[in-house]
Design a protein around this motif. Structure first.
Motif, PDB file in Angstrom:
ATOM      1  N   PRO A 231       0.818  -1.213   0.000  1.00 31.79           N
ATOM      2  CA  PRO A 231       0.000   0.000   0.000  1.00 31.79           C
ATOM      3  C   PRO A 231       0.852   1.265   0.000  1.00 31.79           C
ATOM      4  O   PRO A 231       1.991   1.282   0.458  1.00 31.79           O
ATOM      5  N   ASP A 232       0.274   2.339  -0.514  1.00 31.11           N
ATOM      6  CA  ASP A 232       0.927   3.635  -0.538  1.00 31.11           C
ATOM      7  C   ASP A 232       1.163   4.113   0.895  1.00 31.11           C
ATOM      8  O   ASP A 232       0.253   4.071   1.721  1.00 31.11           O
ATOM      9  N   PRO A 233       2.394   4.586   1.230  1.00 29.66           N
ATOM     10  CA  PRO A 233       2.636   5.057   2.602  1.00 29.66           C
ATOM     11  C   PRO A 233       1.727   6.201   3.016  1.00 29.66           C
ATOM     12  O   PRO A 233       1.451   6.378   4.206  1.00 29.66           O
ATOM     13  N   ARG A 237      -0.737   7.545   6.718  1.00 29.02           N
ATOM     14  CA  ARG A 237      -0.873   8.877   7.299  1.00 29.02           C
ATOM     15  C   ARG A 237      -2.315   9.356   7.254  1.00 29.02           C
ATOM     16  O   ARG A 237      -2.812   9.953   8.214  1.00 29.02           O
ATOM     17  N   LEU A 238      -2.976   9.080   6.143  1.00 32.56           N
ATOM     18  CA  LEU A 238      -4.378   9.465   6.032  1.00 32.56           C
ATOM     19  C   LEU A 238      -5.240   8.703   7.019  1.00 32.56           C
ATOM     20  O   LEU A 238      -6.172   9.251   7.620  1.00 32.56           O
ATOM     21  N   PRO A 297     -13.036  15.627   4.808  1.00 32.49           N
ATOM     22  CA  PRO A 297     -12.748  15.767   3.370  1.00 32.49           C
ATOM     23  C   PRO A 297     -11.538  16.652   3.085  1.00 32.49           C
ATOM     24  O   PRO A 297     -10.854  16.447   2.077  1.00 32.49           O
ATOM     25  N   LEU A 298     -11.246  17.622   3.967  1.00 33.56           N
ATOM     26  CA  LEU A 298     -10.048  18.429   3.785  1.00 33.56           C
ATOM     27  C   LEU A 298      -8.786  17.584   3.989  1.00 33.56           C
ATOM     28  O   LEU A 298      -7.794  17.754   3.276  1.00 33.56           O
ATOM     29  N   TYR A 302      -5.837  16.896   1.048  1.00 28.84           N
ATOM     30  CA  TYR A 302      -4.443  17.316   1.134  1.00 28.84           C
ATOM     31  C   TYR A 302      -3.468  16.178   1.448  1.00 28.84           C
ATOM     32  O   TYR A 302      -2.265  16.369   1.322  1.00 28.84           O
ATOM     33  N   ILE A 303      -3.949  15.017   1.865  1.00 31.83           N
ATOM     34  CA  ILE A 303      -3.057  13.900   2.169  1.00 31.83           C
ATOM     35  C   ILE A 303      -3.055  12.865   1.050  1.00 31.83           C
ATOM     36  O   ILE A 303      -2.013  12.286   0.737  1.00 31.83           O
ATOM     37  N   ASN A 304      -4.210  12.617   0.438  1.00 29.15           N
ATOM     38  CA  ASN A 304      -4.285  11.625  -0.622  1.00 29.15           C
ATOM     39  C   ASN A 304      -3.528  12.114  -1.858  1.00 29.15           C
ATOM     40  O   ASN A 304      -3.797  13.204  -2.384  1.00 29.15           O
TER      41      ASN A 304
END
Length: 337
Positions: A231-233, A237-238, A297-298, A302-304
């Protein structure tokens, strides 16, 4: 009529004179933050949640398992954003109400709020569990998009069935004089206890268990860490940001439900001082719960890492309209972006 949205009415005559200025300042601060949220937070929540849903549904082939859960939470966020003005300015507030409605409308709004809260909490919990499965077994496809969509359907169905208890207590309160069995179900505190256990305790245990397992995997250096299919790192974080946000903003709401239930179990009438504190805490908790619909949603925006590219493709398609863009036009638009 008081000049602020919430008043210190329940506290009048119960505390000393030194307590009144503090009470008025606290309610004034809460009123200012609530009005700011209604002016800025509600449009942001409606806009970003709708954008999250549209971007992912437009490019369904690139949706991943976390995207499905965030679309699910975005739909619940749209409902919460639509309900926020009614709850924060209506008769459910402890003080000034800009409008009123009957018991039937109140129960309907309560059911919609409970359904949205359950969908939000269980989507967060299931996202945590599926992220652990995807990281531990990256090539088994147990946490696939296809499976996640069916799971989300069960989440909405379970939320509707669980919130049906609020409607059941309302019906029983009207027919209790004729049905003896319903007379034992007239207390709304029973519905609050059900919501605390099913809507908070169960998903909280699932999230803590999943995060503990994920942390153990991250500490272990295995060959899977070099696997190209891992998976994407940024997903981790998200996930952590979403879990902390959701539980941080929803915990006060469920604590007020638990406090209301415990006070009712004492069997003694609640004095005006404790009633005022409970109503104020309920208003603060409700404000925090509604604010989650605009914060999550913010975070996703900004994280995805994939969201900006999906958004550009959607904007490009809307700009081209029904006519397909030529390669030159697409290249020029990518350079300009």
């Amino acid at each position: 009529m008081p000049a602020v949205m919430w008043s210190c009415g329940p506290l009048n005559g119960t505390g000393g004179a030194e307590d009144q200025p503090l009470c008025q300042h606290l309610h004034l601060v809460l009123s200012v933050f609530s009005l700011l949220y209604l002016v800025a937070g509600v449009p942001v929540g409606l806009g970003y949640n709708a954008l999250l849903v549209l971007v992912n549904l437009h490019d369904q082939s690139s949706m991943t398992m976390p995207d499905v859960y965030f679309v699910n939470m975005a739909v619940a966020g749209l409902v919460l954003s639509a309900l926020a003005p009614v709850h924060l300015l209506g008769p459910t507030a402890s003080g000034w109400a800009l409008w009123g409605f009957g018991s039937e409308a109140h129960v309907t709004l309560l059911v919609l709020f409970n359904v949205s809260s359950l969908v939000t909490m269980y989507s967060t919990a299931l996202l945590s569990l599926d992220c652990y499965i995807e990281r531990a077994l990256p090539r088994t496809y147990m946490s696939s998009v296809y499976n996640t969509r069916h799971v989300c359907g069960f989440v909405w169905g379970g939320a509707l069935l669980t919130s049906f208890s609020s409607l059941l207590f309302y019906v029983c309160s009207h027919v209790a004089a004729r049905i003896v069995e319903c007379s034992k179900m007239r207390d709304a505190q029973a519905a609050d206890a059900i919501m605390v256990f099913i809507g908070y305790v169960v998903p909280a245990l699932a999230v803590f268990y999943a995060l503990a397992l994920i942390s153990r995997i991250r500490k272990a250096d295995t060959p899977l860490d070099q696997d190209a299919g891992r998976p994407d790192p940024s997903v981790h974080r998200l996930l952590v940001a979403t879990v902390c946000t959701q539980f941080g903003l929803w915990t006060p709401h469920y604590l007020t439900l638990l406090g209301h239930t415990l006070l009712a179990l004492r069997g003694k009438p609640v004095d005006r001082h404790h009633l005022g504190i409970l109503l104020f805490a309920k208003d603060v908790a409700r404000f925090l719960a509604f604010s989650s619909s605009s914060v999550v949603p913010l975070l996703y925006r900004y994280i995805n890492r994939n969201f900006p590219s999906k958004l550009r493709r959607l904007i490009k398609k809307m700009h081209c309209g029904r006519q397909s863009c030529s390669p030159d036009q697409a290249g020029v638009q990518q350079v300009m972006a």
